[in-house]
Design a protein around this motif. Structure first.
Motif, PDB file in Angstrom:
ATOM      1  N   ALA A   1       0.836  -1.211   0.000  1.00  0.00           N
ATOM      2  CA  ALA A   1       0.000   0.000   0.000  1.00  0.00           C
ATOM      3  C   ALA A   1       0.867   1.256   0.000  1.00  0.00           C
ATOM      4  O   ALA A   1       0.547   2.251  -0.661  1.00  0.00           O
TER       5      ALA A   1
ATOM      6  N   ILE B   1      -2.586   5.822   2.338  1.00  0.00           N
ATOM      7  CA  ILE B   1      -3.977   5.540   1.978  1.00  0.00           C
ATOM      8  C   ILE B   1      -4.969   6.108   2.987  1.00  0.00           C
ATOM      9  O   ILE B   1      -6.176   5.956   2.816  1.00  0.00           O
TER      10      ILE B   1
ATOM     11  N   GLN C   1      -7.310   2.860   7.013  1.00  0.00           N
ATOM     12  CA  GLN C   1      -7.725   2.309   5.716  1.00  0.00           C
ATOM     13  C   GLN C   1      -7.039   1.004   5.343  1.00  0.00           C
ATOM     14  O   GLN C   1      -7.449   0.339   4.396  1.00  0.00           O
TER      15      GLN C   1
ATOM     16  N   TYR D   1      -8.033  -1.992   2.674  1.00  0.00           N
ATOM     17  CA  TYR D   1      -7.127  -2.262   1.556  1.00  0.00           C
ATOM     18  C   TYR D   1      -6.843  -3.764   1.471  1.00  0.00           C
ATOM     19  O   TYR D   1      -6.855  -4.347   0.379  1.00  0.00           O
TER      20      TYR D   1
ATOM     21  N   LYS E   1      -7.670  -6.887  -1.290  1.00  0.00           N
ATOM     22  CA  LYS E   1      -6.610  -7.724  -1.848  1.00  0.00           C
ATOM     23  C   LYS E   1      -6.890  -9.210  -1.683  1.00  0.00           C
ATOM     24  O   LYS E   1      -6.748  -9.997  -2.624  1.00  0.00           O
TER      25      LYS E   1
END
Length: 378
Positions: free
Chosen positions: A258, A267, A271, A275, A279
């Protein structure tokens, strides 16, 4: 709640007693956390609460910043600091007693080598082990420095009891951190103290080593050898585990991914779990504060981390009165890398490393002045 309580006390202290202007680096550190909130407000899923996401992820870093602002170069005597540490033992002793009451027979609850919630009183094994590690360190220091046979006996018993309960949580991070702190204080005392003191605490180290050997043997017997396999990174069948970090390495790799995608601003606060959900479909919070700073704050997170690491080290160059400096700093950096900042302890003890510790003033006895030479002659 405890983080907010620490924040309340620290802010009250700042308002009532002020703070050093030299703590400006930590004010900058707090301000560096703001951009991540702005980024998070733009990226957070519609169904989620921005307030909760930010509060969960930034309450720890903000607590750290406020504690640092209050403590930096604040004067405290060695006697007063030792009193604070002594008072800190009380709640940890009660927690240890509670663990013995709730799970008196470890054989009933230990069936594998995973972190054990039942042996941790139903709470997070990582956090319980971290708290017990603090108690281990304080008891060890008191045993080493106090010359009173009854207090020494009490401290060694508490030390071994906390060590045993820490081991049976099967959470290694807090216990390994405790032993790193103990190693740091031994080295610090060895180089700072006189040669007579160095030789005087060698027998006590021998007692500690013998006690730990007995405690480990009993723990191994009580867990049917599973504790040996846990620290050898094996499962209950004795097979070596591929991941020493019990899944944390995968979390870190995703957080670094990230960071590489958003290297400037990150991000956004809170978050990274969303994220990861995108994924691999799993929602999981970070266990590593360092990698979380990188993923959620980007390059700003790197700058924040540099402030936190180098400010106390530079301060240490001009002030070496705090014998606990390195143990406290080790506790902070080790804890945030295996348990993030789920509890307030890393922030609290990081602040202790920033204190300006001085020796207490010795009151000199005033000499009696005779009123007349004749009286003096008599």
């Amino acid at each position: 709640m405890i983080k907010y309580l620490v924040l309340t006390f620290m802010l009250a202290g700042i308002l009532l007693r002020g703070f050093s202007l030299k703590s400006i680096p930590f004010v900058i550190y707090i301000l560096l956390l703001v951009p991540s909130i702005v980024i998070a407000s733009q990226n957070i899923p519609v169904s989620e609460s921005l307030r909760k996401a930010v509060a969960f992820n930034l309450s720890g870093p903000v607590t750290l910043g406020i504690v640092a602002v209050y403590c930096f170069q604040r004067t405290i005597t060695t006697t007063r600091l030792d009193q604070v540490l002594k008072l800190s033992i009380g709640p940890i002793v009660m927690m240890t007693f509670y663990l013995f009451v709730v799970t008196p027979d470890i054989r009933d609850v230990v069936t594998n080598t995973a972190s054990n919630f039942a042996a941790s009183g139903g709470y997070g094994p990582n956090q319980v082990a971290t708290a017990l590690g603090i108690g281990m360190f304080i008891c060890f220091v008191r045993f080493l420095r106090i010359k009173n046979i009854w207090l020494n006996l009490l401290d060694i018993l508490l030390f071994l009891a906390m060590t045993y309960r820490g081991w049976v949580t099967f959470s290694r991070g807090g216990i390994i951190t405790a032993f790193l702190m103990i190693a740091a204080i031994i080295v610090t005392l060895f180089f700072l103290k006189k040669s007579e003191f160095r030789f005087s605490f060698l027998p006590k180290l021998g007692i500690i080593a013998f006690g730990l050997l007995l405690a480990w043997s009993y723990t191994s017997l009580a867990t049917s050898g599973l504790i040996d396999k846990r620290y050898a990174n094996q499962d209950a069948a004795g097979r070596a585990k591929e991941d020493l970090s019990t899944g944390r390495a995968e979390l870190v790799s995703i957080e670094l991914e990230a960071f590489l995608e958003h290297p400037i601003t990150g991000i956004g606060a809170g978050q990274v779990k969303y994220y990861r959900a995108k994924k691999d479909g799993i929602v999981a919070a970070s266990h590593n504060e360092t990698s979380r700073l990188l993923s959620e704050h980007g390059s700003i997170g790197i700058l924040s981390l540099l402030v936190l690491i180098f400010t106390p080290l530079i301060f240490r160059l001009s002030h070496k009165g705090n014998v606990y400096f390195y143990p406290f700093l080790i506790f902070w950096i080790a804890t945030i890398n295996h348990s993030a900042m789920r509890i307030a302890a890393p922030a609290f003890f990081y602040g202790f490393a920033l204190l300006y510790v001085v020796k207490p003033k010795v009151k000199k006895k005033k000499k009696l002045i005779n009123e007349t030479p004749a009286v003096a002659a008599v």
